[in-house]
Scaffold this motif. Structure first.
Motif, PDB file in Angstrom:
ATOM      1  N   TRP A   1      -7.139   4.248  -6.066  1.00  0.00           N
ATOM      2  CA  TRP A   1      -8.130   4.862  -4.965  1.00  0.00           C
ATOM      3  C   TRP A   1      -7.928   6.389  -5.174  1.00  0.00           C
ATOM      4  O   TRP A   1      -6.685   6.809  -4.718  1.00  0.00           O
ATOM      5  CB  TRP A   1      -8.136   4.208  -3.681  1.00  0.00           C
ATOM      6  N   GLY A   2      -8.837   6.989  -5.455  1.00  0.00           N
ATOM      7  CA  GLY A   2      -8.606   8.556  -5.555  1.00  0.00           C
ATOM      8  C   GLY A   2      -9.861   9.221  -6.239  1.00  0.00           C
ATOM      9  O   GLY A   2     -10.667   8.695  -6.807  1.00  0.00           O
ATOM     10  N   LEU A   3      -9.447  10.655  -6.459  1.00  0.00           N
ATOM     11  CA  LEU A   3     -10.589  11.373  -6.948  1.00  0.00           C
ATOM     12  C   LEU A   3     -10.321  11.306  -8.621  1.00  0.00           C
ATOM     13  O   LEU A   3     -11.344  11.311  -9.348  1.00  0.00           O
ATOM     14  CB  LEU A   3     -10.184  13.003  -6.770  1.00  0.00           C
ATOM     15  N   ALA A   4      -9.141  11.053  -9.254  1.00  0.00           N
ATOM     16  CA  ALA A   4      -9.039  10.979 -10.478  1.00  0.00           C
ATOM     17  C   ALA A   4      -7.932   9.743 -10.856  1.00  0.00           C
ATOM     18  O   ALA A   4      -6.594   9.737 -10.220  1.00  0.00           O
ATOM     19  CB  ALA A   4      -8.225  12.057 -11.292  1.00  0.00           C
ATOM     20  N   THR A   5      -8.514   8.322 -11.030  1.00  0.00           N
ATOM     21  CA  THR A   5      -7.905   7.298 -11.157  1.00  0.00           C
ATOM     22  C   THR A   5      -7.490   7.006 -12.609  1.00  0.00           C
ATOM     23  O   THR A   5      -6.848   5.956 -12.925  1.00  0.00           O
ATOM     24  CB  THR A   5      -8.731   6.120 -10.558  1.00  0.00           C
ATOM     25  N   GLN A   6      -8.081   7.860 -13.493  1.00  0.00           N
ATOM     26  CA  GLN A   6      -7.781   7.404 -14.989  1.00  0.00           C
ATOM     27  C   GLN A   6      -6.797   8.304 -15.475  1.00  0.00           C
ATOM     28  O   GLN A   6      -6.402   9.467 -15.184  1.00  0.00           O
ATOM     29  CB  GLN A   6      -9.098   7.643 -15.750  1.00  0.00           C
ATOM     30  N   ASP A   7      -5.723   7.594 -16.416  1.00  0.00           N
ATOM     31  CA  ASP A   7      -4.733   8.525 -16.878  1.00  0.00           C
ATOM     32  C   ASP A   7      -5.239   9.477 -17.899  1.00  0.00           C
ATOM     33  O   ASP A   7      -6.393   9.282 -18.629  1.00  0.00           O
ATOM     34  CB  ASP A   7      -3.701   7.697 -17.682  1.00  0.00           C
TER      35      ASP A   7
ATOM     36  N   PRO B   1     -14.316   8.452  -3.346  1.00  0.00           N
ATOM     37  CA  PRO B   1     -13.045   7.864  -4.136  1.00  0.00           C
ATOM     38  C   PRO B   1     -13.596   6.961  -5.225  1.00  0.00           C
ATOM     39  O   PRO B   1     -14.611   6.172  -5.243  1.00  0.00           O
ATOM     40  CB  PRO B   1     -12.137   7.095  -3.357  1.00  0.00           C
ATOM     41  N   SER B   2     -12.983   7.114  -6.419  1.00  0.00           N
ATOM     42  CA  SER B   2     -13.250   6.155  -7.630  1.00  0.00           C
ATOM     43  C   SER B   2     -11.907   5.013  -7.204  1.00  0.00           C
ATOM     44  O   SER B   2     -11.260   5.087  -6.289  1.00  0.00           O
ATOM     45  CB  SER B   2     -12.771   6.542  -8.934  1.00  0.00           C
ATOM     46  N   LEU B   3     -12.246   3.843  -7.816  1.00  0.00           N
ATOM     47  CA  LEU B   3     -11.451   2.463  -7.733  1.00  0.00           C
ATOM     48  C   LEU B   3     -11.393   1.811  -8.913  1.00  0.00           C
ATOM     49  O   LEU B   3     -12.301   1.464  -9.218  1.00  0.00           O
ATOM     50  CB  LEU B   3     -12.118   1.516  -6.390  1.00  0.00           C
ATOM     51  N   LEU B   4     -10.096   1.789  -9.474  1.00  0.00           N
ATOM     52  CA  LEU B   4      -9.818   1.343 -10.517  1.00  0.00           C
ATOM     53  C   LEU B   4      -8.804  -0.073 -10.345  1.00  0.00           C
ATOM     54  O   LEU B   4      -7.738  -0.029  -9.612  1.00  0.00           O
ATOM     55  CB  LEU B   4      -9.172   2.314 -11.460  1.00  0.00           C
TER      56      LEU B   4
ATOM     57  N   ILE C   1       0.904  -1.067   0.125  1.00  0.00           N
ATOM     58  CA  ILE C   1      -0.081  -0.088   0.055  1.00  0.00           C
ATOM     59  C   ILE C   1       0.887   1.427   0.090  1.00  0.00           C
ATOM     60  O   ILE C   1       1.688   1.510   0.910  1.00  0.00           O
ATOM     61  CB  ILE C   1      -1.053   0.085   1.256  1.00  0.00           C
ATOM     62  N   THR C   2       0.540   2.103  -1.043  1.00  0.00           N
ATOM     63  CA  THR C   2       1.611   3.354  -1.180  1.00  0.00           C
ATOM     64  C   THR C   2       0.386   4.534  -1.191  1.00  0.00           C
ATOM     65  O   THR C   2      -0.439   4.592  -2.020  1.00  0.00           O
ATOM     66  CB  THR C   2       2.308   3.587  -2.505  1.00  0.00           C
ATOM     67  N   PRO C   3       0.467   5.417   0.162  1.00  0.00           N
ATOM     68  CA  PRO C   3      -0.440   6.311  -0.107  1.00  0.00           C
ATOM     69  C   PRO C   3      -0.069   7.434  -1.188  1.00  0.00           C
ATOM     70  O   PRO C   3       1.360   7.612  -1.424  1.00  0.00           O
ATOM     71  CB  PRO C   3      -0.569   6.822   1.387  1.00  0.00           C
ATOM     72  N   GLY C   4      -1.063   8.475  -1.416  1.00  0.00           N
ATOM     73  CA  GLY C   4      -0.901   9.576  -2.298  1.00  0.00           C
ATOM     74  C   GLY C   4      -2.127   9.973  -2.918  1.00  0.00           C
ATOM     75  O   GLY C   4      -3.145  10.075  -2.283  1.00  0.00           O
ATOM     76  N   HIS C   5      -1.829  11.168  -3.432  1.00  0.00           N
ATOM     77  CA  HIS C   5      -3.068  11.931  -4.073  1.00  0.00           C
ATOM     78  C   HIS C   5      -3.776  10.657  -4.750  1.00  0.00           C
ATOM     79  O   HIS C   5      -5.385  10.545  -4.633  1.00  0.00           O
ATOM     80  CB  HIS C   5      -2.750  12.637  -5.402  1.00  0.00           C
TER      81      HIS C   5
END
Length: 476
Positions: free
Chosen positions: A358-364, A304-307, A193-197
């Motif tokens: 996991w985050g607000l913007a998970t898509q490239d 959050p979105s989850l991809l 698990i790596t935390p971040g934006h």
């Protein structure tokens, strides 16, 4: 875990004392872990660990082992690690030792360097959920789904033990292993698990079936969709939309991107997307406009979105979406997971690797336009057609990508696939004030079977948008 799969399954026996096992909801929520007792709080580093007290619905406990140099020892929590608030009598708990706990959570400095926010929580069966910067808890993940939405009884595997590497001061990630037990199989999991934006969880699961399994759901996601823009609510609610996720997103092996808006159906709805080793799939919350929710407490706009990004060749299979009717936002009624095409048989091990985002913007970022909204209503003249359920109007908004730079008279070409049990009555494409494009469709159904719609935009014989999917049923 491979050796344990050869043994007969034994249901866990509750070893909780009565004072813990019989806790009510209000009593259980009055017990709080003392932050000053968090593991590693007194040491320099990026992670702290707090435990959840057992009792109430959490009668099956899990054990936590902390590892240093490859040696893992069980950490036993005791009464002094927790605060017992009224109406509880703290003296009733002071002599208790907890051989296991309900679960745990990891804290890390997500928002600012001097405060440790919740990062990830493991609590209940094999459920867990995580946060990226600026998000609030919403949807959950599970270790595994077994016989979900089948005629057989669904199993809920559970994590019975966790092995956590004690983080070092310079570590930017935390490494967690877990044992998984169920009647039909055992499993071994690794989470990095790596935390971040955008918080990432690099996952490896190895599964050892005891028996043949009808439907095995890999990387299952669980969310809530109560009502939104594409299915008008019958509830008297001041909020325009209420949901943790608003769509299923898929990246196929050839790079094609699919978007399937979620619904709260009147009857159980199942959707199956047959794929060959897809690159990614997930449940996303794309709508980030607070005014579309108007909920200052729940803040659905920052859920959050989850991809799920697959690693390696997953072979042939199906992404299954389950939409369950609900009359309350407290119910998680959306489930999505990967089902391998190959039969799952006793004694044949399986392994899957994937990265969770996991985050607000998970898509490239992409040059393709994406679906920004789906709106559905009666077709034709609304005043005349409101009692005619066979005709519907669909308005699909596309935004972003290269089409955002086109003039209003550009020659975009919609590609609309309508199945044989429906027919396209009208189609029009127009520019929106924000620079996006709207495709309006009027479609008439010819029987009561689900109508599977498929739409994308092209220009100069090149696809310029993701693909919009929709299941129109006789009750939606």
């Amino acid at each position: 875990m491979q050796e344990r799969a050869k043994e007969d399954y034994k249901a866990p026996e509750s070893t909780l004392p009565d004072v813990v096992a019989n806790l009510s909801y209000d009593q259980h929520r009055a017990i709080r872990f003392r932050p000053e007792q968090a593991l590693w709080r007194a040491e320099p580093g990026e992670f702290h660990l707090q435990a959840f007290y057992p009792g109430w619905v959490f009668k099956d406990t899990t054990k936590i082992f902390i590892g240093t140099g490859g040696v893992y020892r069980q950490h036993v929590f005791d009464a002094s690690d927790f605060e017992y608030r009224p109406p509880l009598d703290p003296s009733a708990f002071q002599s208790l030792k907890l051989d296991g706990v309900a679960g745990f959570r990891i804290h890390a400095p997500l928002q600012r360097p001097d405060y440790f926010d919740e990062l990830v929580t493991f609590l209940g069966a094999s459920y867990f959920r995580a946060l990226g910067t600026g998000t609030r808890y919403g949807l959950s993940a599970r270790g595994l789904a077994i016989n979900t939405a089948t005629s057989e009884t669904e199993e809920f595997p559970r994590f019975t033990a966790f092995y956590i590497d004690q983080p070092q001061p310079a570590d930017g990630s935390i490494r967690i292993m877990a044992e998984l037990h169920s009647q039909s199989l055992t499993g071994a999991y690794l989470f990095v698990i790596t935390p971040g934006h955008t918080t990432t969880i690099d996952t490896t699961c190895r599964l050892y079936p005891r028996t043949d399994i009808t439907r095995l759901g890999i990387a299952p996601l669980t969310s809530m969709y109560f009502f939104g823009e594409n299915d008008h609510s019958d509830h008297d609610d001041f909020r325009p939309e209420v949901h943790d996720s608003d769509g299923l997103y898929v990246v196929r092996a050839n790079g094609e991107e699919l978007w399937r808006p979620l619904k709260n159906p009147q009857t159980l709805a199942l959707s199956y997307l047959q794929e060959s080793s897809p690159r990614a799939f997930g449940l996303l919350q794309r709508d980030r406009d607070f005014s579309h929710y108007e909920d200052a407490e729940a803040r659905y706009d920052v859920r959050p979105s989850l991809l799920i990004e697959t690693i390696g060749n997953w072979g042939n299979g199906t992404i299954e979406l389950v939409e369950i009717p609900t009359d309350s936002e407290v119910n998680d009624n959306i489930v999505a997971f990967w089902v391998p095409e190959a039969k799952v048989t006793a004694g044949t091990p399986l392994e899957f690797r994937y990265n969770m985002r996991w985050g607000l913007a998970t898509q490239d970022p992409t040059l393709m336009a994406r679906v920004a909204g789906t709106y559905v209503g009666v077709g034709g003249n609304a005043a005349e057609a409101k009692d005619n359920p066979t005709s519907r109007r669909f308005a699909i908004n596309f935004s972003g990508g290269t089409i955002q730079n086109l003039p209003a008279d550009a020659k975009l070409e919609p590609q609309v696939d309508v199945p044989s049990n429906a027919r396209l009555l009208d189609s029009s494409l127009s520019r929106l004030p924000d620079g996006g494009w709207r495709l309006s469709l009027e479609i008439e159904r010819e029987d009561s079977q689900p109508v599977e719609l498929r739409v994308k935009l092209s220009m100069l014989q090149r696809i310029v948008s993701e693909t919009w999917l929709y299941q129109w049923t006789s009750t939606s």
